[in-house]
Design a protein around this motif. Structure first.
Motif, short mmCIF file in Angstrom:
data_model
loop_
_atom_site.label_atom_id
_atom_site.label_comp_id
_atom_site.label_asym_id
_atom_site.label_seq_id
_atom_site.Cartn_x
_atom_site.Cartn_y
_atom_site.Cartn_z
N ASP A 12 0.82 -1.22 0.00
CA ASP A 12 0.00 0.00 0.00
C ASP A 12 0.85 1.27 0.00
O ASP A 12 0.31 2.37 0.03
CB ASP A 12 -0.95 0.01 1.20
CG ASP A 12 -0.20 0.03 2.54
OD1 ASP A 12 1.00 -0.31 2.55
OD2 ASP A 12 -0.82 0.39 3.56
N ASP A 36 -3.63 -2.86 -3.25
CA ASP A 36 -4.60 -3.44 -2.30
C ASP A 36 -4.96 -4.85 -2.75
O ASP A 36 -4.53 -5.32 -3.82
CB ASP A 36 -5.85 -2.57 -2.18
CG ASP A 36 -6.49 -2.26 -3.53
OD1 ASP A 36 -6.63 -3.19 -4.34
OD2 ASP A 36 -6.82 -1.09 -3.77
N LEU A 58 -2.60 -4.12 4.39
CA LEU A 58 -3.23 -3.57 3.19
C LEU A 58 -4.54 -2.88 3.57
O LEU A 58 -5.16 -3.24 4.58
CB LEU A 58 -3.50 -4.69 2.17
CG LEU A 58 -2.25 -5.40 1.63
CD1 LEU A 58 -2.64 -6.63 0.81
CD2 LEU A 58 -1.41 -4.44 0.79
N PRO A 59 -4.99 -1.90 2.79
CA PRO A 59 -6.17 -1.12 3.19
C PRO A 59 -7.47 -1.92 3.23
O PRO A 59 -8.36 -1.60 4.02
CB PRO A 59 -6.24 -0.01 2.13
CG PRO A 59 -5.43 -0.51 0.98
CD PRO A 59 -4.36 -1.37 1.57
N ASP A 60 -7.61 -2.96 2.40
CA ASP A 60 -8.88 -3.69 2.32
C ASP A 60 -8.81 -5.12 2.85
O ASP A 60 -9.81 -5.82 2.88
CB ASP A 60 -9.39 -3.71 0.88
CG ASP A 60 -8.37 -4.29 -0.10
OD1 ASP A 60 -7.20 -4.47 0.32
OD2 ASP A 60 -8.73 -4.56 -1.25
#
Length: 501
Positions: A12, A36, A58-60
């Protein structure tokens, strides 16, 4: 001409994607980047990637969950955990999800710990594995009971994959008696519980009995139970067989049974019924039995210390649990599992196992107690470590089982180097170890010996020792620190020697 290796870099941090991606391309790789999890999954097109570097944060999603999803799409994908956290629980989670190794981003910028040789090696291994076109039959994992059973067995090595396939075959055949063989500490009790779960009997109990505690007087109350009013019992006691019910009776240390107890167990295995002490009413046993031992029962039969008829009764379906030295690839996964457990239990800050430490663990013989010995080593090391990194100096092995045999007295670095060049015997213990781990261990041991030699020449003066080594003093100091060179004995021997600062 071979095509360029394909690498998928998932992180990320846009700066890392640009900089590290550019460096990889300069090495000749074809690089695809993703910021992501969704982008990474969308990038899973054909042809397959030779290597995937997965960041944990990671963001998701997280790296472990994404690794599982990536491997669902391509079970033969070579995934490397790639994180800046250096956390033991993260390392274990990534390895358990299917990552083949766990690397730290910090080494990207460290010229002494460049990732490029490691990445090149991983790409070669990945391509060789795909070239073999050896694929496991994924249909055998469709049964949820089998998946649950196998999930408790830690290990991704070839030896463990073969063991799991054997376990699946036996679980599907559904015999009532299974013999588990394996050295002390390999995890036979874990294997027994995995087999119980794979049988689809996870709603029933596993009852464990140590056969070393059974003799003629104790087998009745412990195994068969007692009827109300017998001896001093005021209630009926079900015994291990009654407690197991339709589940599994696990008889550990089966090879240590004495002759009279063997006869009673043979009757149970022939008739599948027993009587409680103080009763003549037969009680049927509807469960299954797993016998485990580290004894050579065939030799015991020859020596007449184990009944031949009982041996043939239990030896129809046999599983051998591989020793830890047969699966060095699994050492990192197990080590991180124990690191996570004991760092929390002891309240220690240690979160990461450097490559030098892993190399020593992977080349150790583990002949004493296998996985149990590894757990003891990690537990002891974590208890003493007050740093984030578990350095090699914290490891304490049994004296007779050092990873590398010590050199002969008076052996010099030059003669040691010559012996390494003339034959494989001195480093034979490393031959079944992954190349990067073996190389790291040899470099570490040589560097320690080299630095100590220069310090001895300089009478303990580090500045002079650096000059002898042809190095700047700060770089020599870094070498001493990085490879944990012991200088205490030199200081004790030369209290008057000072540094020429």
């Amino acid at each position: 001409m071979p095509t360029a290796a394909r690498i998928l870099l998932i992180d990320d941090d846009p700066r890392l994607l640009r900089s590290f991606g550019r460096l990889l391309r300069m090495q000749g790789y074809t690089v695809q980047t993703a910021a992501d999890g969704d982008s990474a999954l969308a990038a899973m097109d054909a042809p397959p990637y030779d290597l995937v570097l997965v960041d944990y944060g990671l963001p998701d999603t997280n790296g472990a969950e994404l690794t599982t999803r990536l491997l669902d799409l391509d079970p033969n994908l070579f995934v490397i955990g790639f994180t800046g956290h250096g956390d033991g629980s993260i390392g274990f989670e990534m390895l358990q999800a299917g990552a083949r190794q766990y690397l730290e981003k910090g080494s990207v910028a460290d010229p002494d710990q460049s990732l490029f040789p490691t990445i090149r090696e991983f790409v070669q291994i990945s391509r060789a594995e795909r070239a073999e076109e050896h694929h496991d039959d994924d249909d055998i994992y469709a049964d949820p009971h089998i998946r649950k059973g196998l999930s408790t067995l830690l290990g991704k090595s070839q030896a463990m994959r073969e063991f799991k396939r054997d376990l699946i075959d036996i679980a599907e055949a559904g015999p009532r008696v299974v013999l588990l063989l394996g050295e002390s500490g390999v995890g036979k009790s874990h294997a027994a519980r995995a087999l119980h779960a794979a049988w689809g009997r996870s709603q029933d109990r596993v009852v464990e009995v140590n056969c070393a505690a059974l003799n003629r007087e104790r087998i009745g109350p412990i195994l068969f139970g007692t009827e109300k009013g017998t001896f001093t019992s005021v209630d009926t006691k079900r015994g291990a067989l009654g407690e197991a019910g339709k589940g599994t009776l696990f008889l550990d240390e089966f090879g240590l049974l004495d002759g009279e107890v063997q006869a009673q167990l043979l009757t149970l295995l022939q008739e599948w019924r027993y009587s409680r002490v103080g009763s003549v009413k037969p009680v049927p046993f509807e469960g299954r039995i797993i016998c485990a031992t580290n004894e050579d029962l065939a030799e015991a039969v020859k020596g007449r210390t184990f009944r031949k008829d009982l041996f043939f009764r239990i030896n129809r379906f046999t599983l051998r649990v591989p020793a830890l030295r047969e699966r060095p690839e699994d050492v990192a996964l197990l080590a991180y599992r124990f690191l996570d457990r004991y760092s929390k239990e002891y309240g220690r800050p240690v979160r990461h196992i450097p490559q030098e430490t892993l190399a020593r663990l992977q080349t150790h013989s583990w002949r004493q107690n296998n996985v149990r010995e590894l757990e003891n080593v990690i537990s002891s090391a974590v208890a003493r470590c007050r740093r984030r990194y578990l350095e090699p100096r914290y490891l304490r092995f049994e004296p007779a089982h050092d990873p590398i045999e010590p050199g002969a007295p008076g052996r010099t670095t030059a003669t040691s180097a010559r012996s390494l060049a003339t034959g494989p015997a001195p480093y034979a213990p490393l031959m079944d170890t992954p190349y990067s781990a073996a190389k790291s261990l040899l470099v570490a041991e040589f560097t320690q010996a080299y630095c100590q030699h220069q310090l001895a020449r300089a009478n303990g003066n580090k500045t002079l020792a650096a000059e002898h080594a042809g190095m700047q003093r700060p770089n020599f100091y870094k070498l001493l620190s990085k490879y944990d060179v012991d200088t205490s004995r030199l200081r004790d021997r030369n209290p008057g020697s000072g540094e020429r600062d």
